[in-house]
Design an enzyme around this catalytic site. Sequence first.
Site, mmCIF file in Angstrom:
data_model
loop_
_atom_site.group_PDB
_atom_site.id
_atom_site.type_symbol
_atom_site.label_atom_id
_atom_site.label_comp_id
_atom_site.label_asym_id
_atom_site.label_seq_id
_atom_site.Cartn_x
_atom_site.Cartn_y
_atom_site.Cartn_z
ATOM 1 N N ILE A 17 18.374 37.674 -10.562
ATOM 2 C CA ILE A 17 20.020 36.924 -11.278
ATOM 3 C C ILE A 17 20.170 37.196 -12.672
ATOM 4 C CG2 ILE A 17 21.276 34.300 -11.412
ATOM 5 C CD1 ILE A 17 18.556 33.595 -8.651
ATOM 6 N N ASP A 57 11.917 35.889 -26.992
ATOM 7 C CA ASP A 57 10.647 35.212 -25.601
ATOM 8 C C ASP A 57 11.515 33.783 -25.924
ATOM 9 O OD1 ASP A 57 8.638 33.793 -24.597
ATOM 10 O OD2 ASP A 57 7.139 34.557 -25.670
ATOM 11 N N ARG A 143 5.676 23.549 -4.384
ATOM 12 C CA ARG A 143 6.539 23.846 -4.952
ATOM 13 C C ARG A 143 6.901 22.327 -5.886
ATOM 14 N NH1 ARG A 143 5.953 28.230 -3.716
ATOM 15 N NH2 ARG A 143 7.988 29.323 -3.043
ATOM 16 N N TYR A 146 7.447 23.228 -9.712
ATOM 17 C CA TYR A 146 8.328 23.939 -9.530
ATOM 18 C C TYR A 146 9.156 22.770 -9.429
ATOM 19 C CZ TYR A 146 12.150 27.244 -8.783
ATOM 20 O OH TYR A 146 13.198 27.791 -8.820
ATOM 21 N N SER A 183 10.832 38.635 -8.831
ATOM 22 C CA SER A 183 9.291 37.976 -8.480
ATOM 23 C C SER A 183 9.446 36.867 -7.127
ATOM 24 C CB SER A 183 9.900 36.885 -9.628
ATOM 25 O OG SER A 183 10.671 35.947 -9.202
HETATM 26 P P1 NAD Z 1 12.722 37.096 -11.893
HETATM 27 O O1 NAD Z 1 11.443 35.515 -11.744
HETATM 28 O O2 NAD Z 1 12.510 38.016 -10.691
HETATM 29 O O3 NAD Z 1 13.012 37.712 -13.247
HETATM 30 C C1 NAD Z 1 12.117 36.521 -14.786
HETATM 31 C C2 NAD Z 1 12.153 37.463 -16.111
HETATM 32 O O4 NAD Z 1 12.630 36.615 -16.415
HETATM 33 C C3 NAD Z 1 11.972 38.176 -15.591
HETATM 34 O O5 NAD Z 1 13.080 39.981 -16.342
HETATM 35 C C4 NAD Z 1 11.073 37.986 -17.065
HETATM 36 O O6 NAD Z 1 10.364 39.086 -18.034
HETATM 37 C C5 NAD Z 1 11.971 36.529 -17.712
HETATM 38 N N1 NAD Z 1 10.619 36.366 -18.664
HETATM 39 C C6 NAD Z 1 9.626 35.495 -18.462
HETATM 40 N N2 NAD Z 1 9.294 34.642 -19.376
HETATM 41 C C7 NAD Z 1 10.294 34.929 -19.712
HETATM 42 C C8 NAD Z 1 10.181 34.365 -21.371
HETATM 43 N N3 NAD Z 1 9.465 33.865 -21.755
HETATM 44 N N4 NAD Z 1 11.226 34.451 -22.198
HETATM 45 C C9 NAD Z 1 12.463 35.182 -21.408
HETATM 46 N N5 NAD Z 1 12.747 35.975 -20.811
HETATM 47 C C10 NAD Z 1 11.248 35.793 -19.695
HETATM 48 O O7 NAD Z 1 14.596 36.843 -11.909
HETATM 49 P P2 NAD Z 1 15.201 35.563 -10.312
HETATM 50 O O8 NAD Z 1 14.372 35.243 -9.244
HETATM 51 O O9 NAD Z 1 15.974 36.485 -10.634
HETATM 52 O O10 NAD Z 1 15.066 34.231 -11.143
HETATM 53 C C11 NAD Z 1 16.010 33.866 -12.473
HETATM 54 C C12 NAD Z 1 16.055 32.349 -12.346
HETATM 55 O O11 NAD Z 1 16.511 31.902 -11.272
HETATM 56 C C13 NAD Z 1 14.655 32.064 -12.466
HETATM 57 O O12 NAD Z 1 14.301 30.115 -13.468
HETATM 58 C C14 NAD Z 1 14.523 30.974 -11.367
HETATM 59 O O13 NAD Z 1 13.652 29.920 -11.400
HETATM 60 C C15 NAD Z 1 15.781 31.033 -10.728
HETATM 61 N N6 NAD Z 1 15.421 30.789 -9.503
HETATM 62 C C16 NAD Z 1 15.070 31.902 -8.496
HETATM 63 C C17 NAD Z 1 15.381 32.159 -7.175
HETATM 64 C C18 NAD Z 1 14.971 32.965 -5.938
HETATM 65 O O14 NAD Z 1 14.965 33.512 -5.055
HETATM 66 N N7 NAD Z 1 14.559 34.269 -6.452
HETATM 67 C C19 NAD Z 1 16.229 30.869 -6.602
HETATM 68 C C20 NAD Z 1 16.350 29.617 -7.282
HETATM 69 C C21 NAD Z 1 16.430 30.173 -8.224
#
Ligand code: NAD
Length: 244
Positions: A17, A57, A143, A146, A183
Amino acid sequence: MRLQGKHAVITAAGQGIGRATALAMAKEGAQVWATDVNADLLKAFEGEKNIRTAKLDVLDKAAIQAFVKQAGRIDVLFNCAGFVHNGTIEQATDADWDFAFNLNARAQFWMIQAVLPGMLAQGGGSIINMASVCSSVRGLPNRFIYGASKAAVIGLTKSVAADYVARGIRCNAICPGTVDTPSLHDRINAQPDPVEARKNFIARQPMGRLAQAHEIAPIVLFLASDESQFATGNAYMVDGGMTI
Ligand code: NAD
């Protein structure tokens, strides 16, 4: 160009995202800082107009402060970083809890605290925090940590919104349903039967499909832009009907 003249910072923009939103914001004219802990992922932004990258980070408070100090003007902060812990309260350890709360909630606190003085000095800003449908909105199986940490995001969002509502700062959260991101693939592949696990993720989405990351970006763009200038302190569902 809905974000012309806006300067935006996005955490966890390396994939999923965060990456989709960085590309969408840049297309709408924003000057974007795409940041991630994984510098290799950021290389994929090379050549993209309006996007600068920085390794960041968000678990490192000093690194956050150093980044913000050199980033220049920031009108928009999208706190996207987060981690999904799988399991019930019986399986949860203190270490799991600490890690998830540090990444999902504390890092947002640190990022907001770092950008706020600049936003106040320039007379405004929009902060968008990544929560989830799985939070104070809905409890979902396996979850526990989470959901608790994403509920904290919604509370944090409302608190910041309340304190700065009259000073030009808006703070909102977004609550996606299940999004097809790297992820999520990891979570599916970690299950004993990945094919069945994918079916189960799809089954909890009333539209019968997962979201794509680019389908989440528009709500972030709206909250980042002046189109949403009367909107603050809310959690916006973009969940394919999970909360109907
Ligand atoms: P993802 O989980 O595939 O990617 C996560 C990214 O975060 C990676 O690029 C990773 O390198 C980076 N990351 C990890 N630790 C980090 C740190 N300490 N500092 C900086 N960057 C860091 O991406 P996603 O699934 O799009 O999720 C992004 C957000 O959306 C998260 O907060 C997740 O909880 C939330 N979310 C995701 C979903 C889903 O179904 N994928 C649904 C609701 C909410």
